[in-house]
Design an enzyme around this catalytic site. Sequence first.
Site, PDB file in Angstrom:
ATOM      1  N   GLY A   1       0.673  -1.064  -0.024  1.00  0.00           N
ATOM      2  CA  GLY A   1      -0.006   0.046  -0.033  1.00  0.00           C
ATOM      3  C   GLY A   1       1.031   1.245   0.059  1.00  0.00           C
TER       4      GLY A   1
ATOM      5  N   GLN B   1       3.031   9.892   1.714  1.00  0.00           N
ATOM      6  CA  GLN B   1       4.402   9.109   1.755  1.00  0.00           C
ATOM      7  C   GLN B   1       5.172   9.716   0.405  1.00  0.00           C
ATOM      8  OE1 GLN B   1       2.476   5.210   2.331  1.00  0.00           O
ATOM      9  NE2 GLN B   1       4.547   4.906   3.091  1.00  0.00           N
TER      10      GLN B   1
ATOM     11  N   CYS C   1       6.870  -0.439   6.550  1.00  0.00           N
ATOM     12  CA  CYS C   1       6.188   0.989   5.797  1.00  0.00           C
ATOM     13  C   CYS C   1       7.367   1.515   5.154  1.00  0.00           C
ATOM     14  CB  CYS C   1       6.008   1.765   7.054  1.00  0.00           C
ATOM     15  SG  CYS C   1       5.377   3.490   6.561  1.00  0.00           S
ATOM     16  N   LEU C   2       6.992   1.628   3.830  1.00  0.00           N
ATOM     17  CA  LEU C   2       7.996   2.258   2.885  1.00  0.00           C
ATOM     18  C   LEU C   2       8.678   3.763   3.552  1.00  0.00           C
ATOM     19  CD1 LEU C   2       6.468   1.596  -0.454  1.00  0.00           C
ATOM     20  CD2 LEU C   2       8.105   0.341   0.546  1.00  0.00           C
TER      21      LEU C   2
ATOM     22  N   HIS D   1      -3.488   0.660   8.113  1.00  0.00           N
ATOM     23  CA  HIS D   1      -2.081   1.281   7.977  1.00  0.00           C
ATOM     24  C   HIS D   1      -2.204   2.441   7.158  1.00  0.00           C
ATOM     25  CE1 HIS D   1       2.378   0.659   7.496  1.00  0.00           C
ATOM     26  NE2 HIS D   1       2.033   1.450   6.516  1.00  0.00           N
ATOM     27  N   GLU D   2      -2.851   2.266   5.745  1.00  0.00           N
ATOM     28  CA  GLU D   2      -2.945   3.367   4.943  1.00  0.00           C
ATOM     29  C   GLU D   2      -3.776   4.571   5.399  1.00  0.00           C
ATOM     30  OE1 GLU D   2      -0.302   3.245   3.120  1.00  0.00           O
ATOM     31  OE2 GLU D   2      -0.037   0.998   3.083  1.00  0.00           O
TER      32      GLU D   2
ATOM     33  N   HIS E   1      -1.847   6.779   7.737  1.00  0.00           N
ATOM     34  CA  HIS E   1      -1.036   7.791   7.214  1.00  0.00           C
ATOM     35  C   HIS E   1      -1.609   8.987   6.652  1.00  0.00           C
ATOM     36  CE1 HIS E   1       2.823   5.690   6.549  1.00  0.00           C
ATOM     37  NE2 HIS E   1       2.257   4.728   6.243  1.00  0.00           N
TER      38      HIS E   1
HETATM   39 NI    NI Z   1       3.179   2.718   5.569  1.00  0.00          NI
END
Ligand code: NI
Length: 178
Positions: free
Chosen positions: A48, A53, A101-102, A143-144, A147
């Site tokens: 995701g 991000q 997480c990226l 999670h997304e 963000h």
């Molecule tokens: Ni993330």
Amino acid sequence: MILKVARLGHPVIRTPAHPVDPAQISTPQFQRLLDDLVETMREYEGVGLAAPQVHLSIQVAVLEVERPANYPDAPSVPLTFLINPEVTITEHATLDGWEGCLSIPEMRGVAPRYRELRVKALGRSGEPFDFVARDFHARVIQHETDHLRGEVYLDRMRDLRTLSHLAEWRRFALKPAT
Ligand code: NI
């Protein structure tokens, strides 16, 4: 185009994102952004990616799980665009699972997530839709959408001692802690 990913510490990661004006969704610029989010997510093998991000403080996220190499027990999730998502938790029991997480590269940690939720959002053509997601699918959505509120999985962790460097996690922790 592959976009530059903001990492934890960049203020955009901690800034609540603004809703998208639905009239913008059909514009070529916005459609290109959606394509770029997908390309960036795939390039870095995320499941995701949320717009903050990539330094854009707007309520847009993409999800897709089709090569769950980094999440071997994960089911696949079709490519999904979530614009202005609203989440309602429909099962308050939680399940622990590993997350990465990226924006927090090379790390994994165990976080609890609600087992089931309903999402209402606009899709990539601006069409309203809603669906129910469970377990890993619900985890990715939580999670997304975190963000989009300026939150990351570290904020959800009950015990920071599970936090692991990815290379060590691959050696020692492939089985989810439950
Ligand atoms: Ni993330």
